[in-house]
Scaffold this active site. Structure first.
Site, mmCIF file in Angstrom:
data_model
loop_
_atom_site.group_PDB
_atom_site.id
_atom_site.type_symbol
_atom_site.label_atom_id
_atom_site.label_comp_id
_atom_site.label_asym_id
_atom_site.label_seq_id
_atom_site.Cartn_x
_atom_site.Cartn_y
_atom_site.Cartn_z
ATOM 1 C CG ASP A 49 50.887 -55.302 8.679
ATOM 2 O OD1 ASP A 49 52.073 -54.916 8.598
ATOM 3 O OD2 ASP A 49 50.067 -54.792 9.470
ATOM 4 C CD GLU A 186 58.127 -49.314 11.135
ATOM 5 O OE1 GLU A 186 57.587 -50.378 11.478
ATOM 6 O OE2 GLU A 186 57.895 -48.744 10.052
HETATM 7 O O1 KIV Z 1 54.950 -55.312 8.022
HETATM 8 C C1 KIV Z 1 56.174 -55.215 8.063
HETATM 9 O O2 KIV Z 1 56.846 -55.399 7.045
HETATM 10 C C2 KIV Z 1 56.792 -54.874 9.343
HETATM 11 C C3 KIV Z 1 58.208 -54.423 9.443
HETATM 12 C C4 KIV Z 1 58.830 -54.636 10.730
HETATM 13 C C5 KIV Z 1 59.118 -54.403 8.411
HETATM 14 O O3 KIV Z 1 56.147 -54.927 10.318
#
Ligand code: KIV
Length: 275
Positions: A49, A186
Site C-alpha cells: 500500500d 519493519e
Molecule cells: O506497503 C509496503 O510497501 C510495505 C513494505 C513491507 C515495504 O508494506
C-alpha cells in the site's frame, strides 16, 4: 530456492518452507514493467500500500483504497511469471472483523490472481489471520512499524526498543501460531529481529530490521532512487533513476527549445525511400 531453478511461481507453503534456508528476496511493485524487471530475481513481489505514497503522492498509506490495490495488483500480475504475488490489504478493509477481512481478501485474490494477502498487526489480528488461513486466504503478517497505524504509534518511529521488545516478540509468536506463512518485521532493532527470527517457525522478512532475517523486502522506488521525497535510514539506493530521469527530461526540454529534437533520423520523408 534459486529464481532460475524454478519453473512455476512458488506458493505460500514454498515460501514458508524457506525458513532458515537461502534468504528470501522480495521487492514491491505497482506496474507491469516493474514487475517484469524483478520477476526473475524475486521469490515474491508485494503490491504494497506504499503505492499510495510513491505513485499517487498521498501523505501516508491511510488513504489507499481497495480499488487502488486491485488495479495495481492486476497490473503487477501481468508482469509476473516466476515470482509469487502478494497484495497488501488497505487500511479499513480488514480490521473490523474476520468476516470483513475474508470478504475483502477473497475479492483481492479473485480479482488479481494473488497467492496471498498481507495485513498489518500482531496479537490483535491473530483471530483474523486464523480465520482467513482456514478459508483459503494465506496471510503474510506485518509487525513492528505498521505504517497504517502512524496516528496511534506517533509517527514512523523505531518499534520494539527496551520494554516494547517483549510485546513485539509476543506479536510474532501470535501471528505464527495463528497460521501466517511469513511475517514482515519493519523498523525494529537488529538484535530483536534476530531473536524473533530464531524464535518463530515462519520466515521473517525484514525491512529496517536485520540481515539475519529469513528474507528482505524494500520499496522498489526507494531502492531505485525514484522516490526521493525522503529516505529512511534502512533504504539503500542501488540506482539514481529519479536524478537520471530528471536530467534526461531537462536535456529533452533544451533540445526541443533549440529545435535540435527531432533530428532528421526521427522524422519521415515525403516519399518512401527506394530500396
Ligand atoms: O506497503 C509496503 O510497501 C510495505 C513494505 C513491507 C515495504 O508494506
Amino acid at each position: 530456492m534459486s529464481a532460475t531453478a524454478r519453473k512455476t511461481a512458488p506458493l505460500p507453503s514454498d515460501i514458508r518452507a524457506m525458513k532458515g534456508g537461502a534468504p528470501i528476496v522480495s521487492l514491491t511493485a505497482y506496474t507491469t514493467p516493474m514487475a517484469r524487471m524483478m520477476d526473475a530475481h524475486c521469490d515474491f513481489v508485494l503490491v504494497g500500500d506504499s503505492v499510495g505514497m510513491v505513485l499517487h503522492g498521498l501523505p501516508s498509506t491511510i488513504g489507499v483504497t481497495m480499488e487502488m490495490m486491485i488495479l495495481h495488483g492486476q497490473a503487477v500480475a501481468r508482469g509476473l511469471d516466476k515470482a509469487m504475488l502478494v497484495i497488501d490489504m488497505p487500511f479499513g478493509s480488514y480490521e473490523e472483523s474476520p468476516e470483513q477481512a475474508f470478504h475483502n481478501a477473497s475479492r483481492v485474490m479473485r480479482e488479481t490472481g494473488a497467492a496471498a494477502v498481507k495485513l498489518e498487526g500482531g496479537a490483535h489480528m491473530a483471530e483474523t489471520i486464523a480465520f482467513l488461513t482456514a478459508r483459503g486466504a494465506p496471510v503474510m503478517a506485518h509487525i513492528g512499524l505498521t505504517p497504517q497505524s502512524i496516528n496511534t504509534l506517533g509517527g514512523y518511529k523505531v518499534q520494539g526498543r527496551g520494554d516494547q521488545g517483549a510485546s513485539l516478540m509476543a506479536d510474532a509468536e501470535a501471528v505464527a501460531r495463528a497460521g501466517a506463512f511469513s511475517v514482515v518485521i519493519e523498523k525494529v532493532p537488529a538484535g530483536l529481529a534476530d531473536r524473533i527470527t530464531a524464535d518463530i517457525s515462519i520466515p521473517t522478512i525484514g525491512i529496517g530490521a536485520s540481515a539475519g532475517c529469513d528474507g528482505q523486502v524494500l520499496v522498489v522506488d526507494d531502492m531505485l532512487g525514484l522516490f526521493t521525497a525522503f529516505k529512511p535510514k534502512f533504504v539503500k539506493r542501488y540506482a539514481t533513476l529519479g536524478e537520471d530521469g530528471e536530467a534526461a527530461i531537462a536535456a529533452y526540454a533544451a533540445e526541443v527549445r533549440a529545435r535540435a529534437f527531432p533530428a532528421p533520423e526521427h522524422t519521415f520523408a515525403d516519399e518512401t525511400p527506394s530500396a
